[in-house]
Design a protein around this motif. Structure first.
Motif, PDB file in Angstrom:
ATOM      1  N   TYR A 111      10.820   2.924   3.679  1.00 42.26           N
ATOM      2  CA  TYR A 111       9.584   2.364   3.114  1.00 42.26           C
ATOM      3  C   TYR A 111       9.874   1.609   1.820  1.00 42.26           C
ATOM      4  N   LEU A 112      10.710   2.173   0.958  1.00 42.98           N
ATOM      5  CA  LEU A 112      11.065   1.490  -0.287  1.00 42.98           C
ATOM      6  C   LEU A 112      11.812   0.192   0.001  1.00 42.98           C
ATOM      7  N   MET A 113      12.739   0.214   0.969  1.00 41.74           N
ATOM      8  CA  MET A 113      13.511  -0.985   1.291  1.00 41.74           C
ATOM      9  C   MET A 113      12.631  -2.051   1.944  1.00 41.74           C
ATOM     10  N   ALA A 114      11.701  -1.638   2.783  1.00 44.21           N
ATOM     11  CA  ALA A 114      10.797  -2.603   3.416  1.00 44.21           C
ATOM     12  C   ALA A 114       9.888  -3.261   2.382  1.00 44.21           C
ATOM     13  N   ASN A 115       9.702  -2.590   1.249  1.00 45.78           N
ATOM     14  CA  ASN A 115       8.870  -3.107   0.167  1.00 45.78           C
ATOM     15  C   ASN A 115       9.712  -3.425  -1.069  1.00 45.78           C
ATOM     16  N   ALA A 116      10.963  -3.797  -0.844  1.00 40.15           N
ATOM     17  CA  ALA A 116      11.882  -4.068  -1.952  1.00 40.15           C
ATOM     18  C   ALA A 116      11.256  -5.039  -2.946  1.00 40.15           C
ATOM     19  N   ARG A 118       8.817  -4.599  -4.804  1.00 45.01           N
ATOM     20  CA  ARG A 118       7.381  -4.376  -4.981  1.00 45.01           C
ATOM     21  C   ARG A 118       7.189  -2.942  -5.459  1.00 45.01           C
ATOM     22  N   VAL A 119       6.344  -2.772  -6.433  1.00 49.83           N
ATOM     23  CA  VAL A 119       6.056  -1.421  -6.911  1.00 49.83           C
ATOM     24  C   VAL A 119       5.074  -0.788  -5.936  1.00 49.83           C
ATOM     25  N   LYS A 151      21.083  10.781  -3.930  1.00 50.59           N
ATOM     26  CA  LYS A 151      22.006  10.465  -2.838  1.00 50.59           C
ATOM     27  C   LYS A 151      22.389   8.992  -2.788  1.00 50.59           C
ATOM     28  N   VAL A 152      21.452   8.120  -3.115  1.00 53.72           N
ATOM     29  CA  VAL A 152      21.692   6.674  -3.006  1.00 53.72           C
ATOM     30  C   VAL A 152      22.290   6.098  -4.283  1.00 53.72           C
ATOM     31  N   ASP A 153      21.711   6.450  -5.426  1.00 53.24           N
ATOM     32  CA  ASP A 153      22.136   5.844  -6.688  1.00 53.24           C
ATOM     33  C   ASP A 153      23.265   6.604  -7.381  1.00 53.24           C
ATOM     34  N   SER A 154      23.199   7.929  -7.388  1.00 53.75           N
ATOM     35  CA  SER A 154      24.200   8.698  -8.124  1.00 53.75           C
ATOM     36  C   SER A 154      25.577   8.616  -7.489  1.00 53.75           C
ATOM     37  N   GLY A 155      25.633   8.507  -6.183  1.00 54.88           N
ATOM     38  CA  GLY A 155      26.922   8.436  -5.501  1.00 54.88           C
ATOM     39  C   GLY A 155      27.464   7.027  -5.390  1.00 54.88           C
ATOM     40  N   ALA A 156      26.867   6.081  -6.112  1.00 52.85           N
ATOM     41  CA  ALA A 156      27.244   4.676  -5.962  1.00 52.85           C
ATOM     42  C   ALA A 156      28.322   4.227  -6.939  1.00 52.85           C
ATOM     43  N   GLY A 157      28.913   5.166  -7.691  1.00 54.72           N
ATOM     44  CA  GLY A 157      29.949   4.780  -8.653  1.00 54.72           C
ATOM     45  C   GLY A 157      29.379   3.869  -9.715  1.00 54.72           C
ATOM     46  N   GLY A 158      30.000   2.719  -9.915  1.00 55.50           N
ATOM     47  CA  GLY A 158      29.536   1.776 -10.928  1.00 55.50           C
ATOM     48  C   GLY A 158      28.498   0.792 -10.426  1.00 55.50           C
ATOM     49  N   ALA A 159      28.063   0.954  -9.181  1.00 58.46           N
ATOM     50  CA  ALA A 159      27.076   0.020  -8.614  1.00 58.46           C
ATOM     51  C   ALA A 159      25.744   0.169  -9.346  1.00 58.46           C
ATOM     52  N   PRO A 160      24.952  -0.900  -9.395  1.00 56.65           N
ATOM     53  CA  PRO A 160      23.662  -0.818 -10.086  1.00 56.65           C
ATOM     54  C   PRO A 160      22.711   0.150  -9.395  1.00 56.65           C
ATOM     55  N   LYS A 161      21.885   0.797 -10.208  1.00 52.81           N
ATOM     56  CA  LYS A 161      20.853   1.681  -9.678  1.00 52.81           C
ATOM     57  C   LYS A 161      19.809   0.820  -8.968  1.00 52.81           C
ATOM     58  N   LEU A 162      19.343   1.274  -7.815  1.00 50.17           N
ATOM     59  CA  LEU A 162      18.384   0.504  -7.030  1.00 50.17           C
ATOM     60  C   LEU A 162      16.959   1.046  -7.136  1.00 50.17           C
ATOM     61  N   ILE A 163      16.797   2.357  -7.263  1.00 48.79           N
ATOM     62  CA  ILE A 163      15.471   2.976  -7.253  1.00 48.79           C
ATOM     63  C   ILE A 163      15.027   3.218  -8.698  1.00 48.79           C
ATOM     64  N   HIS A 164      13.886   2.637  -9.061  1.00 43.55           N
ATOM     65  CA  HIS A 164      13.390   2.694 -10.431  1.00 43.55           C
ATOM     66  C   HIS A 164      11.973   3.256 -10.466  1.00 43.55           C
ATOM     67  N   VAL A 169       2.669   3.806 -12.666  1.00 40.72           N
ATOM     68  CA  VAL A 169       2.338   2.956 -11.526  1.00 40.72           C
ATOM     69  C   VAL A 169       2.944   3.503 -10.237  1.00 40.72           C
ATOM     70  N   GLY A 170       4.256   3.688 -10.210  1.00 36.84           N
ATOM     71  CA  GLY A 170       4.912   4.162  -9.002  1.00 36.84           C
ATOM     72  C   GLY A 170       6.405   3.934  -9.042  1.00 36.84           C
ATOM     73  N   TYR A 171       6.953   3.502  -7.921  1.00 31.52           N
ATOM     74  CA  TYR A 171       8.397   3.339  -7.774  1.00 31.52           C
ATOM     75  C   TYR A 171       8.702   1.993  -7.132  1.00 31.52           C
ATOM     76  N   VAL A 172       9.921   1.523  -7.381  1.00 37.92           N
ATOM     77  CA  VAL A 172      10.351   0.253  -6.810  1.00 37.92           C
ATOM     78  C   VAL A 172      11.838   0.331  -6.500  1.00 37.92           C
ATOM     79  N   LEU A 173      12.217  -0.235  -5.369  1.00 37.70           N
ATOM     80  CA  LEU A 173      13.619  -0.427  -5.047  1.00 37.70           C
ATOM     81  C   LEU A 173      13.919  -1.892  -5.377  1.00 37.70           C
ATOM     82  N   ARG A 174      14.723  -2.093  -6.409  1.00 38.73           N
ATOM     83  CA  ARG A 174      15.041  -3.449  -6.849  1.00 38.73           C
ATOM     84  C   ARG A 174      16.385  -3.872  -6.292  1.00 38.73           C
ATOM     85  N   ARG A 175      16.356  -4.992  -5.585  1.00 38.76           N
ATOM     86  CA  ARG A 175      17.619  -5.552  -5.085  1.00 38.76           C
ATOM     87  C   ARG A 175      18.398  -6.084  -6.269  1.00 38.76           C
ATOM     88  N   PRO A 176      19.704  -5.871  -6.279  1.00 36.69           N
ATOM     89  CA  PRO A 176      20.507  -6.414  -7.374  1.00 36.69           C
ATOM     90  C   PRO A 176      20.536  -7.946  -7.301  1.00 36.69           C
TER      91      PRO A 176
END
Length: 181
Positions: A111-116, A118-119, A151-164, A169-176
């Motif tokens: 759901y977060l990815m389908a609404n990337a 978007r909050v 599971k998605v952000d913490s295990g990503a090493g130095g990759a940018p965090k995606l879920i904010h 308001v809510g939550y957003v999955l931001r594409r890098p």
């Protein structure tokens, strides 16, 4: 047409600047002047193909736009940077490594990815992931966001965090942002 479409939807006109990416635009035209190309891309186009063109090139360019904008691929996968979700195979990978999710976590991430970019509010998430007749409270959303984020952000090493979290308001999955090069 693209400029008006971008303005009427209330979205930014620059490609790569946010929710605008959800509606990819490819110009297919006989106008092959440099000024025409610049005008089309400046107005909000993601790519510009001039006639004559090969069908193979057109398909390759469409696939490239969908990869860049996180749109669905030909097989229904969702992509956000190095995060990929395959709804058919019920698999998630980040930087090529598998991410193990429960069915509810998977549905939340989809759901977060389908609404990337978007909050989405806790209530929207609750309605979509747990269905409208769920009798629980909104704190379940916070808990599951935490699980998925871990599971998605913490295990990503130095990759940018995606879920904010967007406070209040809510939550957003931001594409890098696409890599410059």
């Amino acid at each position: 047409v693209v400029r008006r479409l971008r303005e009427e939807s209330g979205r930014p006109m620059r490609p790569g600047s946010g929710p605008d990416d959800r509606l990819p635009v490819l110009f297919l035209t006989a106008k092959d002047g440099v000024e025409d190309k610049i005008s089309g891309l400046t107005a909000g186009g993601d790519d510009y193909v001039t006639k004559p063109f090969s069908l193979e090139e057109l398909i390759a360019r469409i696939r490239a736009i969908l990869r860049r904008t996180g749109g669905p691929t030909g097989d229904g996968r969702l992509v956000a940077g190095d995060l990929e979700l395959d709804p058919v195979g019920h698999q998630v990978t980040r930087a090529g490594r598998p991410v193990s999710l429960s069915p509810t976590e998977f549905k939340l991430l989809a759901y977060l990815m389908a609404n990337a970019d978007r909050v989405v509010s806790k209530l929207q998430i609750l309605d979509h992931v747990w269905a409208y007749d769920f009798g629980g409270d909104l704190s379940i959303v916070e808990s599951y966001i935490s699980y998925v984020r871990r599971k998605v952000d913490s295990g990503a090493g130095g990759a940018p965090k995606l879920i904010h979290t967007v406070r209040g308001v809510g939550y957003v999955l931001r594409r890098p942002a696409p890599a410059q090069g």
